[in-house]
Design a protein around this motif. Structure first.
Motif, PDB file in Angstrom:
ATOM      1  N   ASP A   1      35.577   4.178 -21.713  1.00  0.00           N
ATOM      2  CA  ASP A   1      35.927   2.983 -20.964  1.00  0.00           C
ATOM      3  C   ASP A   1      36.954   2.134 -21.732  1.00  0.00           C
ATOM      4  O   ASP A   1      37.887   1.612 -21.129  1.00  0.00           O
ATOM      5  N   ARG A   2      36.735   2.018 -23.043  1.00  0.00           N
ATOM      6  CA  ARG A   2      37.678   1.230 -23.847  1.00  0.00           C
ATOM      7  C   ARG A   2      39.057   1.876 -23.833  1.00  0.00           C
ATOM      8  O   ARG A   2      40.074   1.178 -23.749  1.00  0.00           O
ATOM      9  N   PHE A   3      39.097   3.197 -23.912  1.00  0.00           N
ATOM     10  CA  PHE A   3      40.378   3.897 -23.865  1.00  0.00           C
ATOM     11  C   PHE A   3      41.064   3.647 -22.528  1.00  0.00           C
ATOM     12  O   PHE A   3      42.261   3.362 -22.492  1.00  0.00           O
TER      13      PHE A   3
ATOM     14  N   MET B   1      36.167  15.470 -18.527  1.00  0.00           N
ATOM     15  CA  MET B   1      37.208  16.048 -19.386  1.00  0.00           C
ATOM     16  C   MET B   1      38.376  16.534 -18.534  1.00  0.00           C
ATOM     17  O   MET B   1      39.538  16.288 -18.870  1.00  0.00           O
ATOM     18  N   HIS B   2      38.057  17.212 -17.436  1.00  0.00           N
ATOM     19  CA  HIS B   2      39.115  17.700 -16.546  1.00  0.00           C
ATOM     20  C   HIS B   2      39.931  16.531 -15.992  1.00  0.00           C
ATOM     21  O   HIS B   2      41.161  16.601 -15.955  1.00  0.00           O
ATOM     22  N   GLU B   3      39.255  15.466 -15.577  1.00  0.00           N
ATOM     23  CA  GLU B   3      39.953  14.294 -15.028  1.00  0.00           C
ATOM     24  C   GLU B   3      40.911  13.689 -16.057  1.00  0.00           C
ATOM     25  O   GLU B   3      42.063  13.397 -15.742  1.00  0.00           O
ATOM     26  N   LEU B   4      40.406  13.492 -17.272  1.00  0.00           N
ATOM     27  CA  LEU B   4      41.230  12.892 -18.314  1.00  0.00           C
ATOM     28  C   LEU B   4      42.401  13.805 -18.683  1.00  0.00           C
ATOM     29  O   LEU B   4      43.519  13.328 -18.915  1.00  0.00           O
ATOM     30  N   HIS B   5      42.144  15.105 -18.713  1.00  0.00           N
ATOM     31  CA  HIS B   5      43.220  16.058 -19.018  1.00  0.00           C
ATOM     32  C   HIS B   5      44.302  16.007 -17.932  1.00  0.00           C
ATOM     33  O   HIS B   5      45.493  15.986 -18.245  1.00  0.00           O
ATOM     34  N   ARG B   6      43.868  15.981 -16.673  1.00  0.00           N
ATOM     35  CA  ARG B   6      44.836  15.900 -15.562  1.00  0.00           C
ATOM     36  C   ARG B   6      45.634  14.603 -15.606  1.00  0.00           C
ATOM     37  O   ARG B   6      46.782  14.555 -15.166  1.00  0.00           O
TER      38      ARG B   6
ATOM     39  N   ALA C   1      40.637   6.953 -28.374  1.00  0.00           N
ATOM     40  CA  ALA C   1      40.853   8.049 -27.426  1.00  0.00           C
ATOM     41  C   ALA C   1      39.783   9.120 -27.618  1.00  0.00           C
ATOM     42  O   ALA C   1      39.517   9.554 -28.735  1.00  0.00           O
ATOM     43  N   PRO C   2      39.148   9.524 -26.538  1.00  0.00           N
ATOM     44  CA  PRO C   2      38.144  10.585 -26.652  1.00  0.00           C
ATOM     45  C   PRO C   2      38.823  11.918 -26.966  1.00  0.00           C
ATOM     46  O   PRO C   2      40.022  12.081 -26.747  1.00  0.00           O
ATOM     47  N   SER C   3      38.054  12.856 -27.479  1.00  0.00           N
ATOM     48  CA  SER C   3      38.578  14.180 -27.800  1.00  0.00           C
ATOM     49  C   SER C   3      37.608  15.226 -27.271  1.00  0.00           C
ATOM     50  O   SER C   3      36.456  14.918 -26.953  1.00  0.00           O
ATOM     51  N   ALA C   4      38.077  16.458 -27.202  1.00  0.00           N
ATOM     52  CA  ALA C   4      37.202  17.550 -26.760  1.00  0.00           C
ATOM     53  C   ALA C   4      35.958  17.638 -27.647  1.00  0.00           C
ATOM     54  O   ALA C   4      34.842  17.740 -27.128  1.00  0.00           O
TER      55      ALA C   4
END
Length: 178
Positions: free
Chosen positions: A1-3, A43-48, A11-14
């Motif tokens: 959420d903060r990111f 993860m898919h959403e953030l990657h897209r 930033a989140p990571s895998a």
């Protein structure tokens, strides 16, 4: 959420997603598979959306499948199978980081057993056959190991197969040949 609110320092990571999925998998929550799959979807959403360091990969998918295998839910096998098929599709489309391995396949087998579906043994045997075929074609990462064969024997034990002992002997013979 903060990111998402603009704080680029968090930033989140895998690996961070996988860590949380693994925590869900090891929890006692009956919805652990669903929660892990929600994280995989995120993860898919953030990657897209352009965040490359959260690209879903083999470890993320395998951890999510592991969560389903521990859930005990009746849909665990079908959910894990769906995720495996998704991985196989991504890999066939050229995403090398999505290649299923022995752990992935073995956890899908465990999910089928946990689901207690009448056709679980057939599903487990089908996955074993696929692994052997891939191994014979040179794919060493998918080759069944001792754990895999033990899971197949576990599936036989949990089945209502009328000749369990014969089925188990076949698996042991197959293990010796593999």
């Amino acid at each position: 959420d903060r990111f998402m609110a603009g704080d680029r320092d968090v930033a989140p990571s895998a690996p961070s997603f996988v860590t949380v999925m693994n925590a869900w998998a090891r929890s006692k929550d009956p919805n652990r598979g669903k929660y892990a799959e929600n994280l995989l979807s995120r993860m898919h959403e953030l990657h897209r959306s352009g965040l490359d360091n959260v690209t879903p990969n083999t470890v993320a998918y395998s951890t999510c499948i592991f969560a389903w295998s521990k859930s005990g839910q009746r849909n665990a096998g079908s959910r894990a199978q769906k995720l495996l098929e998704e991985m196989e599709r991504y890999h066939s489309e050229g995403m090398d980081g999505m290649k299923p391995n022995v752990f992935t396949y073995t956890n899908v087998m465990e999910a089928w057993i946990a689901s207690k579906q009448p056709d679980s043994l057939e599903k487990v045997e089908s996955i074993l056959e696929q692994m052997i075929e891939q191994s014979n074609a040179g794919d060493t990462e998918s080759a069944p190991n001792t754990t895999t064969f033990n899971v197949v024997l576990k599936a036989i034990r949990h089945s209502s197969h009328p000749e369990m002992h014969l089925k188990a002997e076949q698996v042991l013979d197959c293990m010796k040949k593999t």
